[in-house]
Design a protein around this motif. Sequence first.
Motif, mmCIF file in Angstrom:
data_model
loop_
_atom_site.group_PDB
_atom_site.id
_atom_site.type_symbol
_atom_site.label_atom_id
_atom_site.label_comp_id
_atom_site.label_asym_id
_atom_site.label_seq_id
_atom_site.Cartn_x
_atom_site.Cartn_y
_atom_site.Cartn_z
ATOM 1 N N MET A 27 1.964 -8.779 -0.969
ATOM 2 C CA MET A 27 3.380 -9.133 -0.930
ATOM 3 C C MET A 27 4.205 -8.002 -1.561
ATOM 4 S SD MET A 27 5.332 -12.407 -2.561
ATOM 5 C CE MET A 27 4.380 -13.698 -1.781
ATOM 6 N N ILE A 28 3.704 -7.498 -2.675
ATOM 7 C CA ILE A 28 4.412 -6.381 -3.316
ATOM 8 C C ILE A 28 4.452 -5.174 -2.384
ATOM 9 C CG2 ILE A 28 4.278 -4.681 -5.194
ATOM 10 C CD1 ILE A 28 3.149 -6.958 -6.961
ATOM 11 N N ARG A 29 3.319 -4.904 -1.744
ATOM 12 C CA ARG A 29 3.281 -3.771 -0.823
ATOM 13 C C ARG A 29 4.318 -3.954 0.291
ATOM 14 N NH1 ARG A 29 -2.468 -2.506 1.519
ATOM 15 N NH2 ARG A 29 -2.100 -4.345 2.796
ATOM 16 N N ASP A 30 4.387 -5.169 0.829
ATOM 17 C CA ASP A 30 5.331 -5.434 1.906
ATOM 18 C C ASP A 30 6.776 -5.289 1.441
ATOM 19 O OD1 ASP A 30 3.216 -5.935 3.536
ATOM 20 O OD2 ASP A 30 3.367 -8.133 3.424
ATOM 21 N N GLU A 31 7.036 -5.827 0.254
ATOM 22 C CA GLU A 31 8.411 -5.757 -0.261
ATOM 23 C C GLU A 31 8.824 -4.312 -0.506
ATOM 24 O OE1 GLU A 31 10.715 -8.139 -0.517
ATOM 25 O OE2 GLU A 31 9.245 -9.520 0.392
ATOM 26 N N LEU A 32 7.937 -3.534 -1.097
ATOM 27 C CA LEU A 32 8.261 -2.128 -1.352
ATOM 28 C C LEU A 32 8.467 -1.392 -0.019
ATOM 29 C CD1 LEU A 32 5.888 -1.227 -4.315
ATOM 30 C CD2 LEU A 32 8.372 -1.478 -4.393
ATOM 31 N N ASN A 33 7.646 -1.778 0.949
ATOM 32 C CA ASN A 33 7.772 -1.176 2.274
ATOM 33 C C ASN A 33 9.148 -1.387 2.868
ATOM 34 O OD1 ASN A 33 6.482 0.135 4.593
ATOM 35 N ND2 ASN A 33 4.633 -0.667 3.603
ATOM 36 N N LYS A 34 9.683 -2.576 2.631
ATOM 37 C CA LYS A 34 11.020 -2.868 3.144
ATOM 38 C C LYS A 34 12.056 -1.949 2.520
ATOM 39 C CE LYS A 34 10.153 -7.746 4.024
ATOM 40 N NZ LYS A 34 10.292 -9.079 3.396
ATOM 41 N N LEU A 35 11.766 -1.478 1.321
ATOM 42 C CA LEU A 35 12.690 -0.553 0.633
ATOM 43 C C LEU A 35 12.345 0.906 0.965
ATOM 44 C CD1 LEU A 35 12.599 -2.310 -2.851
ATOM 45 C CD2 LEU A 35 14.409 -2.466 -1.130
ATOM 46 N N ASN A 36 11.484 1.069 1.999
ATOM 47 C CA ASN A 36 11.083 2.417 2.421
ATOM 48 C C ASN A 36 10.206 3.125 1.403
ATOM 49 O OD1 ASN A 36 11.684 3.110 5.025
ATOM 50 N ND2 ASN A 36 13.840 3.497 4.544
ATOM 51 N N ILE A 37 9.527 2.323 0.579
ATOM 52 C CA ILE A 37 8.594 2.923 -0.372
ATOM 53 C C ILE A 37 7.186 2.643 0.144
ATOM 54 C CG2 ILE A 37 7.709 2.858 -2.738
ATOM 55 C CD1 ILE A 37 10.623 1.856 -3.468
ATOM 56 N N SER B 48 -5.829 5.011 -2.969
ATOM 57 C CA SER B 48 -6.952 5.938 -2.785
ATOM 58 C C SER B 48 -7.909 5.781 -3.946
ATOM 59 C CB SER B 48 -6.455 7.374 -2.705
ATOM 60 O OG SER B 48 -6.214 7.868 -3.999
ATOM 61 N N LYS B 49 -9.023 6.457 -3.841
ATOM 62 C CA LYS B 49 -10.025 6.415 -4.906
ATOM 63 C C LYS B 49 -9.438 6.802 -6.259
ATOM 64 C CE LYS B 49 -13.050 9.157 -3.075
ATOM 65 N NZ LYS B 49 -14.180 9.805 -2.410
ATOM 66 N N ASP B 50 -8.545 7.814 -6.201
ATOM 67 C CA ASP B 50 -8.006 8.375 -7.448
ATOM 68 C C ASP B 50 -6.826 7.575 -7.983
ATOM 69 O OD1 ASP B 50 -9.792 10.430 -6.705
ATOM 70 O OD2 ASP B 50 -8.189 11.370 -5.522
ATOM 71 N N GLY B 51 -6.647 6.360 -7.482
ATOM 72 C CA GLY B 51 -5.535 5.558 -7.965
ATOM 73 C C GLY B 51 -4.467 5.439 -6.896
ATOM 74 N N THR B 52 -3.463 4.645 -7.200
ATOM 75 C CA THR B 52 -2.430 4.364 -6.210
ATOM 76 C C THR B 52 -1.234 5.278 -6.423
ATOM 77 O OG1 THR B 52 -3.144 2.078 -6.179
ATOM 78 C CG2 THR B 52 -0.963 2.552 -5.290
ATOM 79 N N LYS B 53 -0.782 5.850 -5.324
ATOM 80 C CA LYS B 53 0.440 6.653 -5.387
ATOM 81 C C LYS B 53 1.459 6.023 -4.460
ATOM 82 C CE LYS B 53 -1.721 11.006 -6.557
ATOM 83 N NZ LYS B 53 -2.351 12.200 -6.005
ATOM 84 N N TRP B 54 2.669 6.491 -4.569
ATOM 85 C CA TRP B 54 3.699 5.974 -3.655
ATOM 86 C C TRP B 54 4.622 7.107 -3.290
ATOM 87 C CZ3 TRP B 54 8.695 6.522 -5.418
ATOM 88 C CH2 TRP B 54 8.840 6.728 -6.824
ATOM 89 N N LYS B 55 5.295 6.917 -2.191
ATOM 90 C CA LYS B 55 6.317 7.904 -1.834
ATOM 91 C C LYS B 55 7.436 7.253 -1.041
ATOM 92 C CE LYS B 55 4.763 9.534 2.650
ATOM 93 N NZ LYS B 55 4.566 10.657 3.527
ATOM 94 N N ILE B 56 8.575 7.901 -1.098
ATOM 95 C CA ILE B 56 9.723 7.435 -0.322
ATOM 96 C C ILE B 56 9.531 7.922 1.104
ATOM 97 C CG2 ILE B 56 12.244 7.475 -0.115
ATOM 98 C CD1 ILE B 56 11.677 6.606 -2.874
ATOM 99 N N LYS B 57 9.645 7.000 2.045
ATOM 100 C CA LYS B 57 9.429 7.394 3.443
ATOM 101 C C LYS B 57 10.604 8.176 3.996
ATOM 102 C CE LYS B 57 7.835 3.294 4.924
ATOM 103 N NZ LYS B 57 7.263 2.260 5.783
#
Length: 446
Positions: free
Chosen positions: A422-432, A437-446
């Motif tokens: 749900m968090i992933r989906d919500e962030l996605n809606k904000l273009n995030i 990955s193995k080395d941990g989670t990263k994020w970026k602005i689309k």
Amino acid sequence: MIKFFNTLSGKKEIFKPIKEGNVSIYVCGMTVQNRPHLGHMRAYITADLIRRVFEHNGYTVKMIQNFTDIDDKIIERSREFGMDYRVFGEQYIKEYIDSAIKMNILQPYYYPRATQHINEIIDLVEKLIEKGYAYFVDGDVYYRTEMFKDYGKLSGKKIEDLRSGARIKINPKKKNPLDFALWKGAKEGEPYWYSPWGKGRPGWHIECSAMSMKYLGETFDIHAGGTDLIFPHHENEIAQSEAATGKTFANYWIHNEMLRIKGEKMSKSLSNFLAVSDILKEVSPNALRLYYYRTHFRSPLEYDENSLQEASNSFERIERFISKNTSGSGLDNELFDGLMRNLNDNFNSPKTLGLMFAAIKDANNGIREKSTTANTVKKVLEIIGFDLKEEKKNEISDKIIDGIVAIRDRMRAEKQFQYADMIRDELNKLNIEILDSKDGTKWKIK
RNA sequence: GGCGGCAUAGCCAAACGGUAAGGCGGCGGUCUGCAAAACCGCUAUUUAUCGGUUCGACUCCGGUUGCCGCCUCCA
């Protein structure tokens, strides 16, 4: 050592400057009768690449790029819009410079305009009349082409062949249909300047001779522009300038091939053009620059909608590699020299890019050291005009997102996938975009 | 009609006398709770076509076909 194809000789030549360590370049700029489009930008990106390669080789570059801000079509179109021709042209000059800055094009030494060099133009025309290369007829002044023995040396045309060409309109004032106007008498209601021949304006071609010689001297190193200018524009510039001075005008001529769309040249008159400033709303300046660099400047470039997206995807791949692997300041000198060598040889950007991608693959495969490869690729890209500065980050919002991502990671660890998603989906809606990955989670602005 | 240029995989595109780089896309895989992203592998016995030169040609020469530019304002 820099070598490149010289239109004048039809061969690749080793560049020899007039003055050691210096290079003077005149780039034929726009006639500001419409919006700058992707085809124009190809010419100016080519010029920018050339200039950057020279600078990297230690040359001091003096580059002049003009705006032709008076001509028949500008007068015609400004009338249609009910605008003063100066205001009309100015909007396109501004649009061009804005786009050039966005594209990270190094600004020329000066952007001279035709209308600010009327005195120089008049002087040049007078000199041509004195020498018998020009004649006055009923308000106009024409250049006598048959008097210039080298006429056609740039374009490879012969006067006899041109004369037989059915497409030359007959202007009864001209002594020879190939003669061209140096000065045009003003008709009622047209803009004009005072001259020894009455009220009028410069013809097309003469402004470039006047401005280039004023800023770069009677002989300079390189004259650049699109292939569509070879004839008659550049041929006529040579005829006027060399007749007036008795000296070689430009030693080297570089012409970029046309951008096509649906098999035809993109041009103002065909009104099939895409404005650069509109395209820059869709793709990044880096992606657009890569789009141009993928094709050698002497080959035609066929535009289609997918190719910009391709270039954009392709650039992201490089960008990711760089941001992931750049560290320290060590370079792979062999790779660096290899990449630059291809730029010094006729400004071969596609080959350079190919080698670059091959090096990236090798680095990913562990055949090549990652950080020095990344540093080297980054350095070369910056030399040829890509802007790889880190985006400015907003620290507070970054930390908030980091916090949310950390909470999600915790939920994943505790297998509460429903909420994590749900968090992933919500962030996605904000273009995030969340990148696990193995080395941990990263994020970026689309 | 004249002058010039170009033809390389599904698409884009290097190499220009020494035996076909690279990108995009596609397919397969690694990773993953799933997915996405990332990364890896595969994707042209062959360079429009016919002939010639050469020990050897995508690269040079000639013919054919097709496309484009200029000859009119154009980057």
